[in-house]
Design a protein around this motif. Sequence first.
Motif, PDB file in Angstrom:
ATOM      1  N   LEU A   1      23.622  51.254   4.845  1.00 29.27           N
ATOM      2  CA  LEU A   1      23.942  50.417   6.289  1.00 29.27           C
ATOM      3  C   LEU A   1      23.102  51.220   7.041  1.00 29.27           C
ATOM      4  O   LEU A   1      23.429  52.535   7.645  1.00 29.27           O
ATOM      5  N   SER A   2      21.655  50.938   7.258  1.00 25.72           N
ATOM      6  CA  SER A   2      20.713  51.861   7.974  1.00 25.72           C
ATOM      7  C   SER A   2      21.117  51.513   9.617  1.00 25.72           C
ATOM      8  O   SER A   2      20.774  52.557  10.406  1.00 25.72           O
ATOM      9  N   ASP A   3      21.181  50.257   9.914  1.00 25.50           N
ATOM     10  CA  ASP A   3      21.125  49.817  11.363  1.00 25.50           C
ATOM     11  C   ASP A   3      22.330  48.889  11.795  1.00 25.50           C
ATOM     12  O   ASP A   3      22.489  47.957  11.109  1.00 25.50           O
ATOM     13  N   LEU A   4      23.081  49.078  12.814  1.00 24.68           N
ATOM     14  CA  LEU A   4      24.104  48.432  13.190  1.00 24.68           C
ATOM     15  C   LEU A   4      24.071  48.611  14.698  1.00 24.68           C
ATOM     16  O   LEU A   4      23.926  49.524  15.456  1.00 24.68           O
ATOM     17  N   PHE A   5      23.968  47.356  15.407  1.00 30.04           N
ATOM     18  CA  PHE A   5      23.812  47.349  16.799  1.00 30.04           C
ATOM     19  C   PHE A   5      24.495  45.891  17.204  1.00 30.04           C
ATOM     20  O   PHE A   5      24.363  44.753  16.898  1.00 30.04           O
ATOM     21  N   VAL A   6      25.221  46.219  18.463  1.00 31.59           N
ATOM     22  CA  VAL A   6      25.766  44.950  19.270  1.00 31.59           C
ATOM     23  C   VAL A   6      25.394  45.348  20.799  1.00 31.59           C
ATOM     24  O   VAL A   6      25.308  46.257  21.175  1.00 31.59           O
ATOM     25  N   HIS A   7      24.699  44.042  21.321  1.00 27.39           N
ATOM     26  CA  HIS A   7      24.327  44.230  22.652  1.00 27.39           C
ATOM     27  C   HIS A   7      25.583  44.898  23.356  1.00 27.39           C
ATOM     28  O   HIS A   7      26.639  44.310  23.172  1.00 27.39           O
ATOM     29  N   PRO A   8      25.249  45.772  24.404  1.00 24.77           N
ATOM     30  CA  PRO A   8      26.200  46.195  25.357  1.00 24.77           C
ATOM     31  C   PRO A   8      26.997  45.308  25.962  1.00 24.77           C
ATOM     32  O   PRO A   8      28.165  45.428  26.165  1.00 24.77           O
ATOM     33  N   ASN A   9      26.504  44.282  26.449  1.00 28.22           N
ATOM     34  CA  ASN A   9      27.404  43.151  27.121  1.00 28.22           C
ATOM     35  C   ASN A   9      28.642  42.509  26.101  1.00 28.22           C
ATOM     36  O   ASN A   9      29.329  42.111  26.535  1.00 28.22           O
ATOM     37  N   TYR A  10      28.448  42.675  24.809  1.00 25.09           N
ATOM     38  CA  TYR A  10      29.147  42.134  23.826  1.00 25.09           C
ATOM     39  C   TYR A  10      30.162  43.108  23.132  1.00 25.09           C
ATOM     40  O   TYR A  10      30.862  42.805  22.103  1.00 25.09           O
ATOM     41  N   ARG A  11      30.210  44.521  23.338  1.00 24.74           N
ATOM     42  CA  ARG A  11      30.660  45.445  22.793  1.00 24.74           C
ATOM     43  C   ARG A  11      32.118  45.353  22.924  1.00 24.74           C
ATOM     44  O   ARG A  11      32.943  45.010  24.097  1.00 24.74           O
ATOM     45  N   GLY A  12      32.973  46.041  22.269  1.00 24.44           N
ATOM     46  CA  GLY A  12      34.671  45.939  22.419  1.00 24.44           C
ATOM     47  C   GLY A  12      35.178  44.870  22.076  1.00 24.44           C
ATOM     48  O   GLY A  12      36.478  44.602  22.585  1.00 24.44           O
ATOM     49  N   LYS A  13      34.416  43.931  21.325  1.00 27.05           N
ATOM     50  CA  LYS A  13      35.178  42.671  21.004  1.00 27.05           C
ATOM     51  C   LYS A  13      35.198  42.381  19.604  1.00 27.05           C
ATOM     52  O   LYS A  13      35.520  41.264  19.009  1.00 27.05           O
ATOM     53  N   GLY A  14      34.992  43.460  18.577  1.00 28.29           N
ATOM     54  CA  GLY A  14      35.200  43.372  17.467  1.00 28.29           C
ATOM     55  C   GLY A  14      34.069  42.913  16.460  1.00 28.29           C
ATOM     56  O   GLY A  14      34.200  42.700  15.326  1.00 28.29           O
ATOM     57  N   LEU A  15      32.916  42.483  17.130  1.00 28.37           N
ATOM     58  CA  LEU A  15      31.581  42.162  16.488  1.00 28.37           C
ATOM     59  C   LEU A  15      31.072  43.105  15.570  1.00 28.37           C
ATOM     60  O   LEU A  15      30.662  42.989  14.340  1.00 28.37           O
ATOM     61  N   SER A  16      31.106  44.536  15.799  1.00 30.76           N
ATOM     62  CA  SER A  16      30.647  45.442  14.901  1.00 30.76           C
ATOM     63  C   SER A  16      31.469  45.548  13.663  1.00 30.76           C
ATOM     64  O   SER A  16      30.792  45.614  12.646  1.00 30.76           O
ATOM     65  N   VAL A  17      32.711  45.513  13.773  1.00 27.62           N
ATOM     66  CA  VAL A  17      33.692  45.301  12.508  1.00 27.62           C
ATOM     67  C   VAL A  17      33.453  44.087  11.673  1.00 27.62           C
ATOM     68  O   VAL A  17      33.202  44.166  10.812  1.00 27.62           O
ATOM     69  N   ALA A  18      32.972  42.915  12.353  1.00 25.39           N
ATOM     70  CA  ALA A  18      32.879  41.650  11.593  1.00 25.39           C
ATOM     71  C   ALA A  18      31.333  42.067  11.050  1.00 25.39           C
ATOM     72  O   ALA A  18      31.247  41.329   9.844  1.00 25.39           O
ATOM     73  N   LEU A  19      30.465  42.614  11.478  1.00 24.38           N
ATOM     74  CA  LEU A  19      29.313  42.905  10.970  1.00 24.38           C
ATOM     75  C   LEU A  19      29.380  43.966   9.692  1.00 24.38           C
ATOM     76  O   LEU A  19      28.683  43.666   8.476  1.00 24.38           O
ATOM     77  N   ILE A  20      30.229  44.974   9.757  1.00 14.46           N
ATOM     78  CA  ILE A  20      30.485  45.644   8.693  1.00 14.46           C
ATOM     79  C   ILE A  20      31.271  45.075   7.642  1.00 14.46           C
ATOM     80  O   ILE A  20      31.025  45.387   6.521  1.00 14.46           O
ATOM     81  N   GLU A  21      31.906  44.127   7.891  1.00 10.47           N
ATOM     82  CA  GLU A  21      32.801  43.593   6.861  1.00 10.47           C
ATOM     83  C   GLU A  21      32.134  42.427   6.080  1.00 10.47           C
ATOM     84  O   GLU A  21      31.899  42.493   5.017  1.00 10.47           O
ATOM     85  N   ARG A  22      30.885  41.888   6.816  1.00  7.06           N
ATOM     86  CA  ARG A  22      29.983  41.321   6.128  1.00  7.06           C
ATOM     87  C   ARG A  22      28.935  41.927   5.260  1.00  7.06           C
ATOM     88  O   ARG A  22      28.709  41.595   4.114  1.00  7.06           O
ATOM     89  N   ALA A  23      28.780  43.231   5.845  1.00  6.42           N
ATOM     90  CA  ALA A  23      27.992  43.948   4.810  1.00  6.42           C
ATOM     91  C   ALA A  23      28.756  44.499   3.356  1.00  6.42           C
ATOM     92  O   ALA A  23      28.243  44.527   2.448  1.00  6.42           O
ATOM     93  N   LYS A  24      30.083  44.501   3.850  1.00  7.71           N
ATOM     94  CA  LYS A  24      30.958  44.834   2.497  1.00  7.71           C
ATOM     95  C   LYS A  24      31.036  43.580   1.604  1.00  7.71           C
ATOM     96  O   LYS A  24      31.031  43.555   0.316  1.00  7.71           O
TER      97      LYS A  24
END
Length: 148
Positions: A81-104
């Motif tokens: 998992l080289s790169d993970l990024f969520v635009h600052p305006n959308y952070r804190g809404k669970g989107l990073s967790v959703a991307l990690i779950e998609r990677a899993k």
Amino acid sequence: MNYTIKQANLENLDETAVLFNLYRIFYRQEDDYEKCRNFIRERLDNDQSDIFLIYVDNKAVGFVQLYKLYHYVKLAKQWLLSDLFVHPNYRGKGLSVALIERAKKWCDETGACGLMLETEKTNDIGNTLYPRCGFEYDGLHNYYYWWR
């Protein structure tokens, strides 16, 4: 928050490059959209990475980029998992967790044994997020780099 996650391809190269450029700026690199666009195009053209974009209201607001590796102990494919990024305006809404779950899920879909990642010691957000998502800290190894 409603979102969708789609695998990136050349059709969404521009929106992927915009996010990748912002990601690099976050890591104190110079703003260089064209260089980022060329880099992402090369990864996609040569099937060298898999990228998943997360969309909110039909706008790409984040991504995860995975590179194929092989684990010497498990004798199996794994993903970096080289790169993970969520635009600052959308952070804190669970989107990073959703991307990690998609990677899993991608690990399951591709028969990989798991994910590995590294992040800067100063990345407080990531160093809180990753253990929360089931990643274990490996304090036994040092990571070294050689740059030319």
